[in-house]
Design a protein around this motif. Structure first.
Motif, mmCIF file in Angstrom:
data_model
loop_
_atom_site.group_PDB
_atom_site.id
_atom_site.type_symbol
_atom_site.label_atom_id
_atom_site.label_comp_id
_atom_site.label_asym_id
_atom_site.label_seq_id
_atom_site.Cartn_x
_atom_site.Cartn_y
_atom_site.Cartn_z
ATOM 1 N N TYR A 124 0.801 -1.227 0.083
ATOM 2 C CA TYR A 124 -0.139 0.004 -0.171
ATOM 3 C C TYR A 124 0.788 1.324 0.124
ATOM 4 N N LYS A 125 1.869 1.233 0.788
ATOM 5 C CA LYS A 125 2.871 2.401 0.809
ATOM 6 C C LYS A 125 3.424 2.627 -0.626
ATOM 7 N N ASP A 126 3.851 1.367 -1.023
ATOM 8 C CA ASP A 126 4.556 1.810 -2.471
ATOM 9 C C ASP A 126 3.477 2.120 -3.548
ATOM 10 N N SER A 127 2.330 1.755 -3.332
ATOM 11 C CA SER A 127 1.210 2.003 -4.339
ATOM 12 C C SER A 127 1.124 3.783 -4.260
ATOM 13 N N LEU A 128 1.265 4.017 -3.067
ATOM 14 C CA LEU A 128 1.329 5.687 -2.964
ATOM 15 C C LEU A 128 2.362 6.406 -3.413
ATOM 16 N N ARG A 129 3.595 5.766 -2.870
ATOM 17 C CA ARG A 129 4.657 6.457 -3.219
ATOM 18 C C ARG A 129 5.033 6.753 -5.007
ATOM 19 N N ASN A 130 4.614 5.872 -5.700
ATOM 20 C CA ASN A 130 4.830 6.055 -6.905
ATOM 21 C C ASN A 130 3.862 6.176 -7.762
ATOM 22 N N ASN A 131 2.702 6.793 -7.128
ATOM 23 C CA ASN A 131 1.639 7.273 -7.975
ATOM 24 C C ASN A 131 1.457 8.849 -7.871
ATOM 25 N N ASN A 132 1.315 9.530 -8.972
ATOM 26 C CA ASN A 132 1.090 11.042 -8.929
ATOM 27 C C ASN A 132 -0.327 11.387 -9.475
ATOM 28 N N GLU A 133 -1.291 10.236 -9.062
ATOM 29 C CA GLU A 133 -2.484 10.435 -9.307
ATOM 30 C C GLU A 133 -3.200 11.320 -8.230
ATOM 31 N N THR A 134 -4.320 11.931 -8.720
ATOM 32 C CA THR A 134 -5.122 12.709 -7.637
ATOM 33 C C THR A 134 -6.041 11.746 -6.747
ATOM 34 N N ILE A 135 -5.993 11.877 -5.436
ATOM 35 C CA ILE A 135 -6.911 10.868 -4.558
ATOM 36 C C ILE A 135 -7.542 12.001 -3.606
ATOM 37 N N GLY A 136 -7.682 13.250 -4.013
ATOM 38 C CA GLY A 136 -8.529 14.050 -3.172
ATOM 39 C C GLY A 136 -8.407 15.431 -3.442
ATOM 40 N N THR A 137 -9.322 16.256 -3.115
ATOM 41 C CA THR A 137 -9.275 17.678 -3.545
ATOM 42 C C THR A 137 -9.810 18.380 -2.161
ATOM 43 N N TYR A 138 -9.836 19.694 -2.237
ATOM 44 C CA TYR A 138 -10.051 20.561 -0.802
ATOM 45 C C TYR A 138 -11.280 20.174 -0.068
ATOM 46 N N ASN A 139 -12.412 19.535 -0.867
ATOM 47 C CA ASN A 139 -13.453 19.251 -0.253
ATOM 48 C C ASN A 139 -13.991 17.681 0.188
ATOM 49 N N ASN A 140 -12.615 17.049 -0.227
ATOM 50 C CA ASN A 140 -12.648 15.362 0.389
ATOM 51 C C ASN A 140 -12.276 15.075 1.637
ATOM 52 N N ARG A 141 -12.838 14.036 2.090
ATOM 53 C CA ARG A 141 -12.446 13.572 3.488
ATOM 54 C C ARG A 141 -11.922 12.123 3.206
ATOM 55 N N GLY A 142 -11.172 11.755 4.158
ATOM 56 C CA GLY A 142 -10.573 10.149 3.933
ATOM 57 C C GLY A 142 -11.584 9.358 4.145
ATOM 58 N N GLU A 143 -11.557 8.067 3.524
ATOM 59 C CA GLU A 143 -12.495 6.981 3.560
ATOM 60 C C GLU A 143 -12.498 6.552 5.037
ATOM 61 N N LYS A 144 -13.861 6.234 5.334
ATOM 62 C CA LYS A 144 -14.168 5.446 6.719
ATOM 63 C C LYS A 144 -13.844 4.237 6.745
#
Length: 316
Positions: A296-316
């Motif tokens: 999971y850490k690697d999937s974030l580290r190597n990913n320049n895709e958008t996973i949120g904007t200013y009105n988003n909150r993390g998944e519950k």
């Protein structure tokens, strides 16, 4: 050199940006000390970058290191903010997408510069995070965790900012059970009561009244509270002398563009709410990160895709 930039100011008004294409970068950037005010846009999600910011930003990568150096050298708070905003303008390639409520952030060198500043200076964490999280990239997360791990500060700005990234099983600001969300208590306040005094009194009352279901860290009973903007809940508490748990939880979470959370936080566990200090929320984030699978850490580290904007909150 393209010079046809415009800024929509709402109500049918358009401001044509006047580019200074003659003055050198070395002479333009220091002008941010005095020329730092933004234009009014009448839309909370637009940043009204001024003519000077555009005149610097059109130089792209050539201006980045100079802006970082200027940020560290200037003693002016307003100039520091202007330098951050100009780096953001470079990051979006001077392109404001007026039909959207957020921008692309395609210049990763400008993004690295903002993250570099975040690692070197604790004082404006919430301001930097506000700019980064307008277009939250997955690759930010490992860097932010490294910054939190090495920083001696409580990192409340990063802790709040991470809530705008869609991350799994986040350790703070989870969904609150409805029976706790709707609880309230009453206290009398004078109109001139300061925010920190107000919140200290509120948490003392909650600790006394709801000790079986709402737990308050002792630190919060004598705490120097920081709120990133003047949220209306404070005024409502003063006028109605009424405190809802939902209002306190709302303080902790970034809301829209202009409200950026607070330096206290909450988390839910075993159908209870725990209100805690920024240092505790920092610890919870770091423990969360340590517990994540390497995949999971690697999937974030190597990913320049958008996973949120200013009105988003993390998944519950």
């Amino acid at each position: 050199m393209y010079t046809g930039y415009i800024l929509e100011q709402g109500r049918g008004r358009i401001h044509k940006i006047e580019i200074d294409s003659v003055t050198s970068l070395n002479n333009l950037i220091p002008k941010l000390t005095k020329n730092y005010e933004l234009y009014t846009t009448y839309r909370g999600w637009y940043i009204g970058y001024n003519d000077l910011m555009y005149s610097i930003a059109i130089h792209g990568d050539s201006a980045i290191n100079l802006l970082v150096d200027f940020y560290h050298q200037t003693k002016s708070y307003n100039a520091k903010i202007a330098a951050l905003q100009t780096l953001h303008l470079i990051g979006i390639n001077c392109l404001i997408e007026h039909e959207k409520q957020f921008e692309s952030f395609s210049n990763l060198n400008a993004r690295k510069a903002l993250l570099q500043i975040l690692s070197e200076d604790d004082s404006l964490q919430s301001k930097v995070m506000m700019l980064l999280s307008r277009r939250a990239l997955a690759s930010d997360v490992p860097v932010l965790m490294d910054i939190m791990k090495s920083s001696k500060s409580d990192c409340w700005g990063i802790s709040c900012g991470l809530l705008r990234y869609k991350l799994r099983n986040i350790p703070i600001a989870q969904k609150v059970p409805i029976e706790l969300w709707e609880k309230k208590t009453h206290l009398k306040f004078s109109k001139d009561t300061q925010k920190s005094i107000t919140l200290n009194k509120i948490f003392k009352e909650i600790k006394s009244r709801y000790s079986n279901s709402i737990l308050v860290e002792d630190t919060l009973l004598h705490y120097n509270y920081e709120l990133a903007s003047d949220y209306s809940g404070i005024q409502r508490m003063h006028t109605k002398n009424e405190i809802w748990i939902r209002d306190l939880c709302d303080y902790c979470v970034p809301f829209f563009f202009e409200y950026y959370g607070s330096n206290f936080q909450y988390y839910c566990k075993d159908d209870k709410i725990y209100f805690c200090s920024a240092r505790t929320s920092k610890r919870l984030w770091l423990e969360w990160w340590k517990s994540q699978p390497q995949s999971y850490k690697d999937s974030l580290r190597n990913n320049n895709e958008t996973i949120g904007t200013y009105n988003n909150r993390g998944e519950k």
